[in-house]
Scaffold this motif. Structure first.
Motif, short mmCIF file in Angstrom:
data_model
loop_
_atom_site.label_atom_id
_atom_site.label_comp_id
_atom_site.label_asym_id
_atom_site.label_seq_id
_atom_site.Cartn_x
_atom_site.Cartn_y
_atom_site.Cartn_z
N ILE A 170 27.67 24.65 20.27
CA ILE A 170 28.98 24.09 19.96
C ILE A 170 28.94 23.64 18.50
O ILE A 170 28.08 22.86 18.11
N VAL A 171 29.88 24.15 17.70
CA VAL A 171 29.79 23.96 16.25
C VAL A 171 30.73 22.87 15.73
O VAL A 171 31.72 22.51 16.36
N HIS A 172 30.37 22.38 14.57
CA HIS A 172 31.08 21.36 13.76
C HIS A 172 31.91 20.36 14.57
O HIS A 172 33.10 20.19 14.37
N LEU A 173 31.21 19.66 15.47
CA LEU A 173 31.87 18.66 16.31
C LEU A 173 32.17 17.37 15.58
O LEU A 173 32.78 16.47 16.15
N GLY A 174 31.73 17.26 14.34
CA GLY A 174 32.02 16.05 13.58
C GLY A 174 33.43 15.99 13.03
O GLY A 174 33.86 14.93 12.54
N ASN A 175 34.16 17.09 13.11
CA ASN A 175 35.49 17.19 12.51
C ASN A 175 36.42 16.08 13.00
O ASN A 175 36.77 16.03 14.18
N PRO A 176 36.85 15.18 12.11
CA PRO A 176 37.66 14.04 12.56
C PRO A 176 39.06 14.40 13.04
O PRO A 176 39.72 13.57 13.68
N ILE A 177 39.53 15.62 12.75
CA ILE A 177 40.87 15.98 13.24
C ILE A 177 40.85 16.41 14.70
O ILE A 177 41.90 16.60 15.31
N PHE A 178 39.64 16.55 15.27
CA PHE A 178 39.49 16.83 16.69
C PHE A 178 38.53 15.79 17.29
O PHE A 178 37.38 16.10 17.60
N GLU A 237 45.74 21.47 16.12
CA GLU A 237 45.12 20.19 15.80
C GLU A 237 45.70 19.08 16.67
O GLU A 237 46.91 18.96 16.83
N THR A 238 44.83 18.28 17.25
CA THR A 238 45.29 17.19 18.10
C THR A 238 44.34 16.01 18.02
O THR A 238 43.12 16.19 17.95
N ARG A 239 44.89 14.83 18.01
CA ARG A 239 44.07 13.60 18.01
C ARG A 239 43.83 13.09 19.43
O ARG A 239 43.33 11.98 19.61
N ASP A 240 44.17 13.91 20.42
CA ASP A 240 44.02 13.52 21.82
C ASP A 240 42.54 13.62 22.21
O ASP A 240 42.03 14.69 22.54
#
Length: 250
Positions: free
Chosen positions: A134-142, A111-114
């Protein structure tokens, strides 16, 4: 406006033990719901509860149609670095009819906020043509730069997923705002999108309630939604087959 979609391209079986239904249970449920096409997309081996690559590759033995449902052989691969490396080998790659890929917290890509690193990883993956969706790109941890990703997806004929599970209250919480932003940009560019149930239990197959609400808000063009018809999906898969490189590690 939008249909009761009968195509679901993101489904797991209990060979990933955090899922709860067998392959046969999933197919029976899909048949009962009148699904036309499903894709079995178990996680790649970088996740600790994933099957050996032998299992992933051996999905090729399944018939094309089971209980009246077209069953696509697929995988949800994990992104391992910024250079488009995925956690599947050549044997798995060659046997897949559909390849999903996305971020999970795995060895090699924690996990990275970069936002720069994450964006580069997705851009390089899209440009490599190794993944169809490309799946679940909404994930705020990425976090990622959606404008750059949407433009690359359009240019390279890669689809972006609106993950129904991400829009709920248990998994990847906080995704909805990001998914809406991505959808609005994708509408402007004319990108392919796909609704995915991300089903880990057979009764959830074809469950797109949250995703449909979002595409209704945005007014997404039906012809760009891969779930909208078998013909749309077949044309997309034919296009993607011609774009994929021959080797996964090329």
């Amino acid at each position: 406006m939008y249909k009761n979609y009968k195509i679901d391209l993101h489904i797991h079986t209990n060979v990933n033990p955090h899922a709860f239904s067998t392959l046969e249970e999933n197919i029976k449920a899909a048949s009962k719901k009148g699904m036309k096409v499903i894709a079995i997309t178990n996680h790649g081996p970088a996740l600790p509860d994933s099957p050996h690559w032998w299992h992933l590759a051996n999905i090729a033995i399944l018939p094309e149609v089971i209980e009246g449902v077209r069953v696509l052989k697929g995988v949800e691969a994990n992104i391992l670095d910024e250079n488009a490396k995925l956690d599947i080998n050549q044997n798995v790659y060659e046997r897949m009819e559909i390849i999903l890929a996305g971020f999970h917290t795995v060895d090699g890509y924690e996990e990275t906020r970069d936002i720069v690193k994450n964006t580069n990883a997705i851009l390089n993956l899209i440009k490599s043509q190794k993944a169809d969706i490309i799946v679940h790109l909404g994930n705020p941890i990425f976090p990622v730069d959606y404008e750059k990703i949407v433009k690359a997806a359009k240019e390279n004929n890669v689809a972006l997923e609106i993950n129904n599970t991400s829009l709920g209250t248990l998994t990847r919480v906080g995704s909805r705002k990001n998914c809406k932003k991505m959808l609005e940009l994708a509408k402007k560019e004319g990108c392919y999108i796909v609704l995915g149930s991300d089903s880990h239990y057979s009764d959830h197959i074809g469950e797109f309630t949250n995703a449909i609400k979002l595409i209704e808000e945005v007014g997404y063009p039906e012809e760009l939604i891969l779930n909208s018809s078998v013909e749309n999906l077949e044309n997309f898969l034919k296009l993607r087959k011609g774009l994929r490189p021959k080797e996964i590690n090329s």
